[in-house]
Design an enzyme around this catalytic site. Structure first.
Site, PDB file in Angstrom:
ATOM      1  N   LYS A 111      56.026  -1.028 109.603  1.00 10.00           N
ATOM      2  CA  LYS A 111      55.794  -2.406 110.036  1.00 10.00           C
ATOM      3  C   LYS A 111      55.785  -2.488 111.564  1.00 10.00           C
ATOM      4  O   LYS A 111      54.984  -3.209 112.159  1.00 10.00           O
ATOM      5  CB  LYS A 111      56.867  -3.341 109.458  1.00 10.00           C
ATOM      6  N   LYS A 194      43.887   4.451  94.412  1.00  8.31           N
ATOM      7  CA  LYS A 194      44.798   3.363  94.100  1.00  8.31           C
ATOM      8  C   LYS A 194      44.094   2.015  94.100  1.00  8.31           C
ATOM      9  O   LYS A 194      43.361   1.688  95.038  1.00  8.31           O
ATOM     10  CB  LYS A 194      45.931   3.352  95.131  1.00  8.31           C
ATOM     11  N   LYS A 197      45.548  -4.862  96.141  1.00  8.91           N
ATOM     12  CA  LYS A 197      45.030  -6.081  96.752  1.00  8.91           C
ATOM     13  C   LYS A 197      44.575  -5.810  98.184  1.00  8.91           C
ATOM     14  O   LYS A 197      43.468  -6.147  98.578  1.00  8.91           O
ATOM     15  CB  LYS A 197      46.142  -7.132  96.738  1.00  8.91           C
TER      16      LYS A 197
END
Ligand code: TRP
Length: 326
Positions: A111, A194, A197
């Site tokens: 992050k 994979k 979204k």
């Protein structure tokens, strides 16, 4: 009976990857375990969703979990923020969580790398919140993917540390629930391994038939096999993998044979695959549409989940307050 717990961040609709990778197993697990399935809306605040989106996304997961077969009579299906006891335990755990170990967490480092403009304390302490989710119900088993394994490891560290600091053997250390043979990873339609979204390659349970058809017809393929029994390149193998889950064995074998003798036409394969996905999703989509309209029922389900989860959470919080010395 073992206590199994799983949380999902409300970020939008469920796709086939979520379904075959997790939800389908949850539906089985709820028969033999005491399952807690919750919607991690506190966790989603790290990205500052606007209130309308947050509310909508929580509702979407609730609806789609129910439509997929999660039974609120058998499992405890609840929304994380309906149990503020979780937030209190999060506070306690944070007192014993060290900056160094939180900063070393792989998901936090990622992050920091990718979202430098929003490195907030919620991200840093994400593992303590997740530990609070798990420990508040004394979960034995947590089904986690690779990306969450470190968080579960930190939960064990926090549990053991709490016990050590207070000289108790109160928390048990939760283990990963291994799906074993049932572990399924649904690939994308774009040749990637994979479906996701954020990958932008997903087919959603709520997709209308024509949307599904369009997505499948656009799936990546190659020029076709050049010799009999050739190994399938990734993008072709992916279509077969999805087919394995939604089509009959006969259909799968038919196209596998055609691939192996080089007579396959990808257009035919895609048409068949699209129709089988449409058929597979149809009953779920119809349930989703019914449930979406039924606000009183959803409110009742949410209330029931809240009551069941509160019973377990309140007991834990009272015991912990006592241990800590309040
Ligand atoms: N962090 C998990 C994810 O992003 C969601 C989650 C929150 C969770 N709390 C949990 C999963 C507790 C398992 C147990 O996928």
């Amino acid at each position: 009976m073992e206590i199994v717990l799983s949380g999902i961040r409300p970020t939008g609709n469920l796709h086939l990857g979520n379904y075959f990778g997790a939800v389908k197993n949850f539906v089985k697990m709820q028969e033999e375990n005491h399952c807690f399935f919750f919607i991690a809306d506190y966790h989603s605040l790290t990205t500052h969703p606007n209130p309308k989106d947050l509310q909508k996304n929580v509702n979407t997961i609730l609806v789609e979990y129910l439509a997929s077969g999660i039974d609120p009579q058998k499992a405890t299906l609840y929304v994380q923020s309906d149990i503020p006891q979780t937030a209190e335990l999060y506070l306690f755990l944070n007192m014993n969580a060290y900056l160094g170990e939180l900063e070393r967490c792989a998901s936090f480092k990622e992050k920091v790398r990718n979202h430098q403009d929003n490195v907030n304390a919620g991200l840093l302490t994400y593992p303590s919140l997740m530990a609070a989710d798990i420990l508040i119900h004394h979960a034995d088993k947590v089904p986690v993917g690779k990306d969450q394994q470190q968080h579960l490891e930190m939960t064990r560290v926090f549990a053991a540390r709490f016990n050590r600091i207070y000289g108790v053997s109160y928390f048990k250390e939760p283990q990963a629930f291994n799906f074993g043979q049932n572990l399924v990873k649904i690939p994308g339609l774009d040749g990637s391994t994979k479906m996701g979204k954020s990958e932008g390659n997903a087919i959603y349970l709520a997709d209308e038939p024509d949307v599904i058809r369009k997505k499948v017809m656009k799936a990546k393929t190659d020029m076709g096999p050049k010799e009999p029994n050739a190994e399938k390149p990734q993008e072709i193998a992916n279509l077969f993998t999805i087919m394995q889950h939604v089509s009959s064995p006969e259909v799968y074998q038919y196209f596998d044979q055609k691939y192996n003798d080089c007579s396959i036409r990808y257009g035919d394969l895609k048409k068949q695959l699209a129709e089988d996905i449409v058929l597979f999703c149809q009953p779920i989509r119809e349930k989703i549409q019914d449930l979406e309209k039924n606000t009183p029922y959803l409110q009742k389900i949410r209330q029931t989940g809240k009551e069941k989860a509160t019973q377990s959470a309140q007991k834990t919080i009272e015991e912990i307050r006592h241990i800590i010395g309040f």
